[in-house]
Write a protein that holds these residues in place. Structure first.
Motif, mmCIF file in Angstrom:
data_model
loop_
_atom_site.group_PDB
_atom_site.id
_atom_site.type_symbol
_atom_site.label_atom_id
_atom_site.label_comp_id
_atom_site.label_asym_id
_atom_site.label_seq_id
_atom_site.Cartn_x
_atom_site.Cartn_y
_atom_site.Cartn_z
ATOM 1 N N ALA A 73 1.068 43.969 -2.720
ATOM 2 C CA ALA A 73 -0.211 43.290 -3.408
ATOM 3 C C ALA A 73 -1.460 43.974 -2.929
ATOM 4 N N GLY A 74 -2.666 43.700 -3.428
ATOM 5 C CA GLY A 74 -3.872 44.119 -2.942
ATOM 6 C C GLY A 74 -4.093 45.791 -3.215
ATOM 7 N N ASP A 75 -4.556 46.366 -2.199
ATOM 8 C CA ASP A 75 -4.901 47.841 -2.535
ATOM 9 C C ASP A 75 -3.686 48.644 -1.782
ATOM 10 N N PHE A 76 -2.447 47.932 -1.340
ATOM 11 C CA PHE A 76 -1.358 48.807 -1.113
ATOM 12 C C PHE A 76 -0.803 49.550 -1.865
ATOM 13 N N LEU A 77 -0.658 48.957 -3.196
ATOM 14 C CA LEU A 77 -0.294 49.649 -4.484
ATOM 15 C C LEU A 77 -0.934 49.219 -5.528
ATOM 16 N N PRO A 78 -1.573 49.850 -6.575
ATOM 17 C CA PRO A 78 -2.389 49.464 -7.646
ATOM 18 C C PRO A 78 -1.527 48.746 -8.536
ATOM 19 N N PRO A 79 -1.878 47.886 -9.457
ATOM 20 C CA PRO A 79 -1.194 46.859 -10.355
ATOM 21 C C PRO A 79 -0.377 47.779 -10.967
ATOM 22 N N GLN A 113 4.090 56.041 7.384
ATOM 23 C CA GLN A 113 4.833 55.162 8.212
ATOM 24 C C GLN A 113 3.880 54.325 8.969
ATOM 25 N N ARG A 114 2.798 54.990 9.555
ATOM 26 C CA ARG A 114 1.758 54.185 10.651
ATOM 27 C C ARG A 114 1.255 53.006 9.640
ATOM 28 N N GLU A 115 0.881 53.397 8.390
ATOM 29 C CA GLU A 115 0.325 52.218 7.571
ATOM 30 C C GLU A 115 1.228 51.220 7.116
ATOM 31 N N TYR A 116 2.537 51.505 6.839
ATOM 32 C CA TYR A 116 3.617 50.642 6.439
ATOM 33 C C TYR A 116 3.856 49.676 7.526
ATOM 34 N N VAL A 117 4.215 50.487 8.718
ATOM 35 C CA VAL A 117 4.478 49.468 9.809
ATOM 36 C C VAL A 117 3.294 48.606 10.248
ATOM 37 N N GLN A 118 2.122 48.934 10.138
ATOM 38 C CA GLN A 118 0.959 48.249 10.632
ATOM 39 C C GLN A 118 0.768 46.998 9.633
ATOM 40 N N ARG A 119 0.829 47.425 8.216
ATOM 41 C CA ARG A 119 1.177 46.185 7.147
ATOM 42 C C ARG A 119 2.305 45.192 7.498
ATOM 43 N N ALA A 120 3.274 45.801 7.494
ATOM 44 C CA ALA A 120 4.758 44.793 8.154
ATOM 45 C C ALA A 120 4.330 44.017 9.188
#
Length: 338
Positions: A73-79, A113-120
């Motif tokens: 959700a949010g800005d991680f993936l556009p709608p 990967q950095r951004e994905y791990v941080q979000r998780a």
């Protein structure tokens, strides 16, 4: 994504559209031939944020907690990019398209990967209470990606370790339940489990990941000379999830021997890969022909590094039916010349 782009002197109807609308069209159709329509459209769609969205859509885990925690959700993936509407075969086709582009690099994958791990970690740890030491570790998690990659778990026998490169412990502030958090930096993976449960793949967050239901073939661009360190690292990152048929794996290894590229040969020999018959990674296959080619191209069999590595690490790959070949290899290595 509305960067300014110089308009062509004579524009087609598509090129006449606003930049944002052209990008919107691409997000809806995901047609990778669209950037090839013209140099102008290619420039419009050459956007780093767009690239990251595509990698997140194609290579992120589709685990239950991603849906439950509204991970995308949010800005991680556009709608426009609804992650959970994609079937495994659609995601596989998108992965193939991405890996065949010039902008798809290991450096970009590592950034994703950095951004994905941080979000998780942010999503999964929000209800947990940590010790001051673990809180500090979480706040400085980015520095671990900058460590020597060889200090990270890169997959023994093609598989992650059970414990991870980094482990933290948190308590649910409502129930007091203890949770174990593990992070694997090379794999871009995060897992949060109760201490009483041990399951290597349960509810794993990971980027990149590929579906066993719709296997992804290893892209040819990672299997040809000239070999670079980044190319070999990228190959290793994808090796445990993508599939490589015996014909290509045999040809690639044989070519490194002919080219006398020992560094590439050694790295390939140490990789574990999947093929179309197995759903788990196995050692890069070595066949009798590889021993024969190594003999043929060795100037001095006794000192030849290719033969030495094959004999020391993969001698058992020769079956009992290959007595003549085994005898010839031993004879030439004793004599020291071919």
């Amino acid at each position: 994504m509305g960067d300014s782009v110089v308009l062509p002197a004579s524009r087609s109807h598509l090129e006449s559209l606003p930049v944002e609308l052209i990008q919107e069209i691409f997000l809806h159709c995901l047609e990778f031939n669209l950037p090839r329509a013209s140099a102008y459209i290619s420039r419009v769609l050459s956007n780093p944020m767009l690239y990251k969205w595509l990698i997140r859509l194609a290579f992120s885990s589709s685990n239950e907690s991603s849906k439950r925690n509204h991970f995308f959700a949010g800005d991680f993936l556009p709608p426009q990019l609804d992650f959970f509407t994609f079937r495994p075969s659609q995601r596989r086709d998108l992965q193939k398209d991405i890996l065949n582009t010039r902008w798809c690099t290991l450096r970009l994958f590592r950034k994703c990967q950095r951004e994905y791990v941080q979000r998780a970690l942010n999503l999964l740890s929000r209800d947990l209470v940590f010790s001051p030491e673990d809180l500090h570790t979480l706040s400085t998690i980015d520095q671990f990606f900058d460590l020597n990659p060889n200090s990270h778990d890169r997959g023994h026998c093609g598989r992650r370790s059970a414990s991870g490169d980094l482990t933290l412990t948190g308590l649910d502030h409502n129930t007091g339940t203890e949770y174990h958090i593990a992070v694997w930096f090379h794999f871009g993976a995060v897992q949060v489990l109760k201490h009483t449960r041990v399951d290597a793949d349960h509810d794993l967050f990971r980027l990149p990941t590929c579906s066993l239901e719709a296997p992804l073939p290893m892209p040819d661009r990672l299997l040809r000379a000239p070999w670079t360190e980044e190319q070999l690292d990228f190959l290793q990152l994808l090796s445990a999830d993508t599939c490589l048929d015996e014909t290509r794996s045999r040809r690639v290894l044989r070519q490194t021997i002919k080219d006398r590229d020992y560094k590439a040969f050694e790295r390939l020999l140490g990789l574990h890969i999947r093929n179309w018959l197995y759903k788990y990674p196995k050692r890069w296959p070595v066949l009798p022909n590889h021993f024969q080619v190594a003999l043929k191209y060795a100037e001095n069999a006794r000192e030849d590094p290719f033969l030495q590595l094959l004999v020391s690490q993969r001698w058992d790959d020769l079956s009992d039916d290959e007595l003549l070949l085994k005898g010839e290899v031993m004879k030439q290595m004793r004599v020291g010349c071919t």
